[in-house]
Scaffold this motif. Structure first.
Motif, PDB file in Angstrom:
ATOM      1  N   GLY A   1      46.868  44.597  21.582  1.00  0.00           N
ATOM      2  CA  GLY A   1      45.661  44.510  20.764  1.00  0.00           C
ATOM      3  C   GLY A   1      45.072  43.113  20.754  1.00  0.00           C
ATOM      4  O   GLY A   1      45.718  42.135  21.115  1.00  0.00           O
ATOM      5  N   GLY A   2      43.819  43.028  20.315  1.00  0.00           N
ATOM      6  CA  GLY A   2      43.194  41.721  20.156  1.00  0.00           C
ATOM      7  C   GLY A   2      43.407  41.200  18.748  1.00  0.00           C
ATOM      8  O   GLY A   2      42.449  40.824  18.062  1.00  0.00           O
ATOM      9  N   LEU A   3      44.657  41.191  18.315  1.00  0.00           N
ATOM     10  CA  LEU A   3      44.959  40.870  16.927  1.00  0.00           C
ATOM     11  C   LEU A   3      45.017  39.360  16.693  1.00  0.00           C
ATOM     12  O   LEU A   3      45.739  38.650  17.396  1.00  0.00           O
ATOM     13  N   PRO A   4      44.297  38.863  15.683  1.00  0.00           N
ATOM     14  CA  PRO A   4      44.463  37.466  15.292  1.00  0.00           C
ATOM     15  C   PRO A   4      45.865  37.221  14.740  1.00  0.00           C
ATOM     16  O   PRO A   4      46.586  38.162  14.389  1.00  0.00           O
ATOM     17  N   ALA A   5      46.239  35.962  14.644  1.00  0.00           N
ATOM     18  CA  ALA A   5      47.557  35.594  14.120  1.00  0.00           C
ATOM     19  C   ALA A   5      47.557  35.752  12.595  1.00  0.00           C
ATOM     20  O   ALA A   5      46.811  35.050  11.900  1.00  0.00           O
TER      21      ALA A   5
ATOM     22  N   GLY B   1      44.830  27.881  21.345  1.00  0.00           N
ATOM     23  CA  GLY B   1      44.799  27.107  22.579  1.00  0.00           C
ATOM     24  C   GLY B   1      46.198  26.835  23.103  1.00  0.00           C
ATOM     25  O   GLY B   1      46.461  26.915  24.309  1.00  0.00           O
ATOM     26  N   GLU B   2      47.121  26.516  22.194  1.00  0.00           N
ATOM     27  CA  GLU B   2      48.509  26.287  22.597  1.00  0.00           C
ATOM     28  C   GLU B   2      49.127  27.566  23.150  1.00  0.00           C
ATOM     29  O   GLU B   2      49.862  27.531  24.153  1.00  0.00           O
ATOM     30  N   ARG B   3      48.841  28.695  22.523  1.00  0.00           N
ATOM     31  CA  ARG B   3      49.419  29.959  22.975  1.00  0.00           C
ATOM     32  C   ARG B   3      48.805  30.396  24.304  1.00  0.00           C
ATOM     33  O   ARG B   3      49.502  30.968  25.148  1.00  0.00           O
TER      34      ARG B   3
ATOM     35  N   GLY C   1      38.740  32.217  23.527  1.00  0.00           N
ATOM     36  CA  GLY C   1      38.906  33.637  23.262  1.00  0.00           C
ATOM     37  C   GLY C   1      40.351  34.038  23.088  1.00  0.00           C
ATOM     38  O   GLY C   1      41.218  33.224  22.771  1.00  0.00           O
ATOM     39  N   LEU C   2      40.627  35.326  23.333  1.00  0.00           N
ATOM     40  CA  LEU C   2      41.942  35.893  23.012  1.00  0.00           C
ATOM     41  C   LEU C   2      42.674  36.510  24.192  1.00  0.00           C
ATOM     42  O   LEU C   2      43.819  36.945  24.022  1.00  0.00           O
TER      43      LEU C   2
ATOM     44  N   TYR D   1      47.039  36.729  23.785  1.00  0.00           N
ATOM     45  CA  TYR D   1      47.991  35.648  23.484  1.00  0.00           C
ATOM     46  C   TYR D   1      47.869  35.109  22.059  1.00  0.00           C
ATOM     47  O   TYR D   1      48.603  34.200  21.672  1.00  0.00           O
ATOM     48  N   SER D   2      46.971  35.658  21.247  1.00  0.00           N
ATOM     49  CA  SER D   2      46.747  35.074  19.916  1.00  0.00           C
ATOM     50  C   SER D   2      47.764  35.521  18.879  1.00  0.00           C
ATOM     51  O   SER D   2      48.023  34.798  17.910  1.00  0.00           O
TER      52      SER D   2
END
Length: 394
Positions: free
Chosen positions: A32-36, A296-298, A322-323, A369-370
């Motif tokens: 999924g495009g899930l935020p952290a 960005g780190e992820r 982006g994600l 990756y988020s």
């Protein structure tokens, strides 16, 4: 029961089905495009909610206007200038239940059966699903690592008189992560202005840039009012609020408002106030900067892990923001068929085929990756690499 043609055409969203996997703690999900979730400002929101009820009380939970809560619309209009270089007033925008509702409303006001929608190849699956309810035809415009190819776009428009809409994500595209450079944006806008075709510019990730310089949005280059801009708080604040917005010319806004009145009357009165009050009481720009740093780190970690663990012959994008990153397997491989073996290793991704409305292109998949912490990103990519090595070694 006898259902409508629309109801009979409905299929479960592959992304939404895959999101069910994220509820299983043992799965390392890049699907999924899930935020952290650790970045959601929960403690701040406790103070926000108290302040809303203290200041506005029952009015905060009463019906509101379809266009949206004016203080929030004014704040969004101001942010459109600072974040996207777009001059507009609160009257130029309507608040929606996330960008997804914006896509659905626009599909309904522009598309009849067999009308043509132009999209990037690949494009966002949620947009495909929203537009499909109107039974259009999709033409995938040839797309390279700089976005839609202008020469191909012009040829398609010259040969088809039923093009009613173009949908694009020029900034950190979903699913590929690519960003259109300025020259490409200008060339595409010149063509779309020539043919007077509405352009939906979907920009949910525009503030999440990790490298490089900000590029002007299509809407900021728009001289004829043909670009419809969709923005969202989902990726820079909290997705469960379902607060998005649309900026468009008055004729489009009028049609959207009338349709929204029929669909849901309005977006949540309280949710809109939560966004507005948060922007008054706290520093949203500082919050977004925190998000950018972590993501960005992820992004960099996932990219480095793919270089380390993926076999030769598998390629992937390096997004500036982006994600998502987009993985391309050798021709002949099918990411959907590979999925059960990956799930056996308790890793999930989104197969790439559904991002192409006309099918094919099965040798791709999308990674997010988020959402996952660093240790799970590395372990998940390592497991995925082991599956890929095994398959390519056959």
């Amino acid at each position: 029961m006898k259902f409508s043609d629309v109801a009979m055409s409905l299929k479960a969203s592959e992304i939404r089905e895959l999101l069910k996997l994220t509820t299983m703690p043992e799965i390392i999900s890049f699907a999924g495009g899930l935020p952290a979730p650790e970045l959601f400002p929960i403690e701040d929101m406790e103070k926000v909610d108290v302040e809303i009820l203290r200041k506005e009380g029952r009015q905060a939970v009463q019906y509101g206007t379809t266009e949206g809560y004016n203080p929030l619309r004014e704040k969004i209009a101001k942010r459109m200038k600072s974040a996207f270089d777009i001059d507009c007033t609160f009257e130029d925008l309507v608040v929606t239940a996330g960008s997804q509702q914006g896509l659905s409303l626009l599909g309904q006001i522009f598309l009849n059966k067999d009308d043509i929608v132009l999209v990037e190849s690949p494009t966002y699956l949620g947009a495909i699903n929203a537009f499909k309810l109107n039974f259009p035809k999709f033409i995938e415009v040839p797309t390279d690592d700089k976005g839609i190819v202008p020469e191909a776009l012009e040829k398609i428009l010259a040969e088809n008189d039923r093009v009613r809409l173009m949908y694009v994500i020029p900034e950190f595209q979903n699913p590929t992560g690519i960003t259109w450079p300025l020259e490409r944006r200008k060339a595409v806008m010149d063509i779309m202005n020539k043919y007077e075709i509405p352009v939906i510019e979907d920009n949910p990730y525009g503030e999440l840039r990790y490298d490089g310089e900000r590029v002007p949005t299509l809407k900021s280059l728009d001289t004829k009012g043909n670009v419809i801009f969709l923005g969202s708080f989902s990726k820079i604040f909290m997705p469960g609020f379902r607060i998005g917005w649309m900026v468009a010319n008055p004729e489009v806004i009028d049609k959207v408002v009338k349709l929204k009145q029929a669909v849901d009357l309005q977006t949540s009165s309280f949710g809109q106030r939560q966004a507005a009050y948060y922007m008054d009481m706290f520093d949203l720009d500082k919050h977004v900067a925190t998000i950018r740093k972590l993501y960005g780190e992820r992004r960099t970690l996932m990219y480095d892990c793919m270089k380390k663990y993926f076999p030769e012959g598998v390629t992937f994008t390096y997004p500036e923001g982006g994600l998502f990153t987009w993985v391309t397997l050798p021709e002949g491989m099918d990411a959907k068929e590979l999925m059960p073996k990956v799930l056996d290793r308790q890793v999930a991704y989104v197969p790439g085929g559904p991002f192409y409305p006309n099918g094919g292109n099965a040798n791709h998949f999308r990674l997010n990756y988020s959402n996952m912490p660093p240790e799970r990103i590395e372990e998940g990519i390592k497991r995925l690499g082991e599956v890929l090595h095994s398959e390519l070694g056959k």
